[in-house]
Scaffold this active site. Structure first.
Site, PDB file in Angstrom:
ATOM      1  N   TYR A   1      10.989   9.310   2.035  1.00 46.46           N
ATOM      2  CA  TYR A   1      11.119   8.253   1.019  1.00 46.46           C
ATOM      3  C   TYR A   1      11.917   8.660  -0.216  1.00 46.46           C
ATOM      4  O   TYR A   1      12.154   7.824  -1.091  1.00 46.46           O
ATOM      5  CB  TYR A   1       9.719   7.790   0.582  1.00 46.46           C
TER       6      TYR A   1
ATOM      7  N   GLU B   1      12.932  -8.833   2.446  1.00 45.04           N
ATOM      8  CA  GLU B   1      12.046  -7.705   2.731  1.00 45.04           C
ATOM      9  C   GLU B   1      12.862  -6.414   2.668  1.00 45.04           C
ATOM     10  O   GLU B   1      13.947  -6.344   3.244  1.00 45.04           O
ATOM     11  CB  GLU B   1      11.427  -7.900   4.116  1.00 45.04           C
TER      12      GLU B   1
ATOM     13  N   PRO C   1       0.792  -1.226   0.000  1.00 47.83           N
ATOM     14  CA  PRO C   1       0.000   0.000   0.000  1.00 47.83           C
ATOM     15  C   PRO C   1       0.830   1.285   0.000  1.00 47.83           C
ATOM     16  O   PRO C   1       1.837   1.383   0.707  1.00 47.83           O
ATOM     17  CB  PRO C   1      -0.806  -0.100   1.300  1.00 47.83           C
ATOM     18  N   ASN C   2       0.380   2.218  -0.801  1.00 46.70           N
ATOM     19  CA  ASN C   2       0.903   3.589  -0.883  1.00 46.70           C
ATOM     20  C   ASN C   2       2.261   3.727  -1.575  1.00 46.70           C
ATOM     21  O   ASN C   2       2.740   4.834  -1.785  1.00 46.70           O
ATOM     22  CB  ASN C   2       0.965   4.242   0.517  1.00 46.70           C
TER      23      ASN C   2
ATOM     24  N   HIS D   1      12.763  -2.110   2.960  1.00 45.09           N
ATOM     25  CA  HIS D   1      12.106  -0.848   3.312  1.00 45.09           C
ATOM     26  C   HIS D   1      13.023   0.298   2.923  1.00 45.09           C
ATOM     27  O   HIS D   1      14.227   0.260   3.217  1.00 45.09           O
ATOM     28  CB  HIS D   1      11.805  -0.792   4.816  1.00 45.09           C
TER      29      HIS D   1
ATOM     30  N   ALA E   1       2.891  -0.666   4.896  1.00 44.40           N
ATOM     31  CA  ALA E   1       2.375  -0.773   6.265  1.00 44.40           C
ATOM     32  C   ALA E   1       1.880  -2.178   6.611  1.00 44.40           C
ATOM     33  O   ALA E   1       1.736  -2.492   7.800  1.00 44.40           O
ATOM     34  CB  ALA E   1       1.262   0.252   6.478  1.00 44.40           C
TER      35      ALA E   1
ATOM     36  N   ARG F   1       5.252  11.161  -2.296  1.00 43.44           N
ATOM     37  CA  ARG F   1       4.868  10.821  -0.928  1.00 43.44           C
ATOM     38  C   ARG F   1       6.007  11.131   0.046  1.00 43.44           C
ATOM     39  O   ARG F   1       7.088  10.540  -0.061  1.00 43.44           O
ATOM     40  CB  ARG F   1       4.555   9.319  -0.863  1.00 43.44           C
TER      41      ARG F   1
ATOM     42  N   ASN G   1       8.454  -5.232  -0.535  1.00 49.38           N
ATOM     43  CA  ASN G   1       8.245  -4.100   0.384  1.00 49.38           C
ATOM     44  C   ASN G   1       6.756  -4.099   0.719  1.00 49.38           C
ATOM     45  O   ASN G   1       5.935  -3.632  -0.082  1.00 49.38           O
ATOM     46  CB  ASN G   1       8.654  -2.776  -0.259  1.00 49.38           C
TER      47      ASN G   1
ATOM     48  N   ARG H   1      12.695   5.380  12.689  1.00 48.42           N
ATOM     49  CA  ARG H   1      11.369   6.010  12.693  1.00 48.42           C
ATOM     50  C   ARG H   1      10.548   5.573  13.904  1.00 48.42           C
ATOM     51  O   ARG H   1       9.653   6.296  14.357  1.00 48.42           O
ATOM     52  CB  ARG H   1      10.634   5.683  11.394  1.00 48.42           C
TER      53      ARG H   1
HETATM   54  C1  DQA Z   1       8.001   1.379   4.226  1.00 49.16           C
HETATM   55  C2  DQA Z   1       7.967   1.611   5.729  1.00 49.16           C
HETATM   56  C3  DQA Z   1       6.597   1.333   6.318  1.00 49.16           C
HETATM   57  O1  DQA Z   1       6.587   1.580   7.708  1.00 49.16           O
HETATM   58  C4  DQA Z   1       5.563   2.248   5.656  1.00 49.16           C
HETATM   59  O2  DQA Z   1       4.280   1.930   6.144  1.00 49.16           O
HETATM   60  C5  DQA Z   1       5.626   2.193   4.175  1.00 49.16           C
HETATM   61  C6  DQA Z   1       6.931   2.180   3.512  1.00 49.16           C
HETATM   62  C7  DQA Z   1       9.374   1.763   3.607  1.00 49.16           C
HETATM   63  O3  DQA Z   1       9.626   1.383   2.479  1.00 49.16           O
HETATM   64  O4  DQA Z   1      10.166   2.466   4.251  1.00 49.16           O
HETATM   65  O5  DQA Z   1       4.611   2.255   3.495  1.00 49.16           O
HETATM   66  O6  DQA Z   1       7.792  -0.006   3.972  1.00 49.16           O
END
Ligand code: DQA
Length: 147
Positions: A23, A98, A10-11, A100, A77, A18, A74, A107
């Site tokens: 990011y 995984e 998501p997102n 991020h 959330a 964003r 990735n 964070r």
């Molecule tokens: C993320 C970190 C997560 O906490 C966040 O919800 C994201 C992006 C990252 O790539 O840093 O959507 O996965």
């Protein structure tokens, strides 16, 4: 020929605009193009997928992971709460790295929930905080793995 999956939760479709201070400015299509180029240079194939829907991600993984030799994931959330994704990764047994973009643990000092990671135990390893380069490092690992 190996097939690697690059799966984004998501997102992550909003990367580029964003929270750029968190990011960066690189978009998801740019990250995917970078990964595809690296994988193709090694004579392999990368299949990229992003969804804002947990179910669509599970459906994609269930369909594609059995024929893949590795997954760069990735989960966005979903990382912090999706037992469904954890169960899916365990069931499929395709090696997962995984990734991020941001450093979850840095964070978490202000956003506690980011230190909770329910999907990582199903991964071979986790890269966090190295920005888009984290994806390339994950790819290097998966390409170098046997099988
Ligand atoms: C993320 C970190 C997560 O906490 C966040 O919800 C994201 C992006 C990252 O790539 O840093 O959507 O996965």
């Amino acid at each position: 020929m190996k097939k690697l999956l690059v799966v984004s939760g998501p997102n992550l479709n909003l990367l580029g605009s964003r929270e750029p201070d968190v990011y960066g400015r690189t978009t998801l299509p740019e990250i995917e193009a970078m990964v595809k180029e690296r994988v193709a240079a090694a004579g392999h194939e990368a299949l990229c997928f992003q969804s804002n829907s947990e179910g669509a991600i599970l459906d994609f993984l269930q369909r594609e992971a059995p024929a893949a030799s590795g997954i760069v994931l990735n989960p966005g959330a979903l990382t912090h709460y999706s037992y469904a994704l954890y169960d899916c990764l365990r069931a499929l047994q395709t090696p997962v790295v995984e990734v991020h973009l941001s450093n979850l643990y840095a964070r978490a000092e202000t956003e506690h929930f980011r230190s909770r990671n329910v999907t990582a135990p199903a991964a071979v390893g986790v890269i966090t905080g190295l920005g888009p380069r984290g994806y390339l490092l994950a790819v290097e690992y998966l390409l170098g793995r046997n099988g």
